[in-house]
Motif scaffolding. Structure first.
Motif, short mmCIF file in Angstrom:
data_model
loop_
_atom_site.label_atom_id
_atom_site.label_comp_id
_atom_site.label_asym_id
_atom_site.label_seq_id
_atom_site.Cartn_x
_atom_site.Cartn_y
_atom_site.Cartn_z
N TYR A 22 29.25 -8.14 6.59
CA TYR A 22 30.39 -8.54 7.23
C TYR A 22 30.89 -9.80 6.14
O TYR A 22 30.55 -10.57 5.95
CB TYR A 22 30.12 -9.27 8.51
N ALA A 52 29.51 -10.79 15.03
CA ALA A 52 28.41 -9.57 14.70
C ALA A 52 26.88 -10.26 15.38
O ALA A 52 26.23 -9.71 15.81
CB ALA A 52 28.07 -9.12 13.53
N HIS A 80 24.67 -3.05 6.60
CA HIS A 80 25.68 -3.48 7.16
C HIS A 80 26.19 -5.03 6.68
O HIS A 80 25.29 -5.93 6.79
CB HIS A 80 25.83 -3.84 8.64
N ASP A 117 36.10 -10.14 10.93
CA ASP A 117 35.43 -9.86 9.64
C ASP A 117 35.92 -8.34 9.24
O ASP A 117 36.17 -7.65 9.87
CB ASP A 117 33.97 -10.19 9.66
N SER A 121 36.60 -7.75 15.36
CA SER A 121 35.96 -8.76 14.86
C SER A 121 36.96 -9.40 13.80
O SER A 121 37.68 -8.62 13.33
CB SER A 121 34.72 -8.39 14.14
N GLN A 168 34.38 -5.34 7.52
CA GLN A 168 32.90 -4.75 7.65
C GLN A 168 32.62 -3.58 6.88
O GLN A 168 33.58 -2.79 6.63
CB GLN A 168 32.64 -4.14 9.39
#
Length: 293
Positions: A109, A6, A107, A51, A49, A53
């Motif tokens: 992660y 990100a 947000h 991650d 990604s 999220q």
């Protein structure tokens, strides 16, 4: 040290980034960012990604659509709404504000490596898939808000590291249908070894991984065994221990408050003052004056 995909994304076309824990708190165990969004966005692509999220709507209301795997889903977002995007999932989003309040979202992660490691210990036969366009989870919401507040206050990365473990377990148990086996509720000789390690290295920037390694446990099992044995998290116990030793120095010595702060593992005299006041109810200087009087 985690690297977050990100950080490379340019979201300036539709959002204004208001906070980033990587830059402003120095956190590396998970990433917390806050955005103010445009009221109408025709389409934005969120690339895959590594991650997990998590998105929490903090203000504003909107109609949102999410496209993935060849289909579109829609939902209504309001403050408290949470969205989960599983690792390695390409997503397309579009939204439209339905209220005059500005849209603000938090947000988080969570490194996929943490999620997979915890999943291997909880339920190793299947890969974790926590994916939801909109859900309500008061525990998850409070944890996300606590992380945002802690990052803004400059809490150490140990806080983020401990929170990442909790988030991984919570998501797996409550949003993928995985369950944990009970932990034996007994004091463990490995935990006593860690308690000695904490006291002997109080001045160091101790990490959760270092404490788990001292116990000879994975970080996931260390957190559970430590909480079962002591009734508190490693971060909470370490903080209380540091305050306890700081009180001893203030009562029995003449070291300056700044020197006591670094001796007890606080990042600065201001950090000691903040934690000490919250825990004891008065500042270190006032506490020393009261005890001597």
């Amino acid at each position: 040290m985690a690297e977050f995909d990100a950080l490379e994304l340019d979201e300036s076309a539709h959002s204004r980034r208001m906070f980033c824990s990587w830059e402003e708190a120095g956190w590396r165990s998970l990433l917390v960012r806050r955005f103010d969004d445009d009221p109408v966005v025709e389409q934005v692509e969120v690339p895959p990604s590594d991650d997990q999220q998590l998105v929490l709507v903090m203000s504003g209301r909107m109609a949102i659509e999410s496209g993935a795997d060849g289909r579109w889903r829609n939902a209504r977002y309001a403050p408290g709404s949470i969205g989960l995007t599983a690792p390695n999932r390409l997503t397309r989003l579009r939204w439209r504000s339905t209220s005059p309040e500005p849209i603000s979202r938090l947000h988080i992660y969570l490194p996929g490596s943490v999620l997979h490691r915890v999943a291997d210990e909880v339920c190793p036969q299947e890969a974790p898939r926590a994916d939801s366009l909109a859900l309500t989870d008061p525990v998850l919401m409070q944890m996300m808000l606590a992380l945002a507040n802690a990052a803004a206050a400059g809490a150490p990365d140990l806080y983020a590291e401990s929170a990442a473990e909790f988030l991984a377990v919570h998501i797996l148990v409550h949003h993928t249908g995985r369950f944990l086996s009970p932990v034996p509720r007994r004091e463990d000789v490995r935990i006593r070894r860690v308690l000695d390690f904490m006291r002997d290295n109080l001045h160091q920037n101790l990490t959760l991984a270092e404490m788990a390694r001292e116990a000879g446990l994975s970080t996931f099992h260390f957190l559970r065994v430590f909480k079962a044995a002591t009734g508190r998290t490693p971060h909470r116990h370490l903080t209380e221990l540091r305050v306890e030793i700081a009180r001893h120095h203030l009562e029995n010595g003449s070291l300056p408050v700044g020197e006591i702060a670094y001796l007890c593992g606080f990042s600065s005299p201001a950090h000691l003052s903040t934690v000490f006041t919250r825990t004891v109810g008065t500042s270190p200087t006032a506490y020393r004056r009261q005890r001597r009087a």
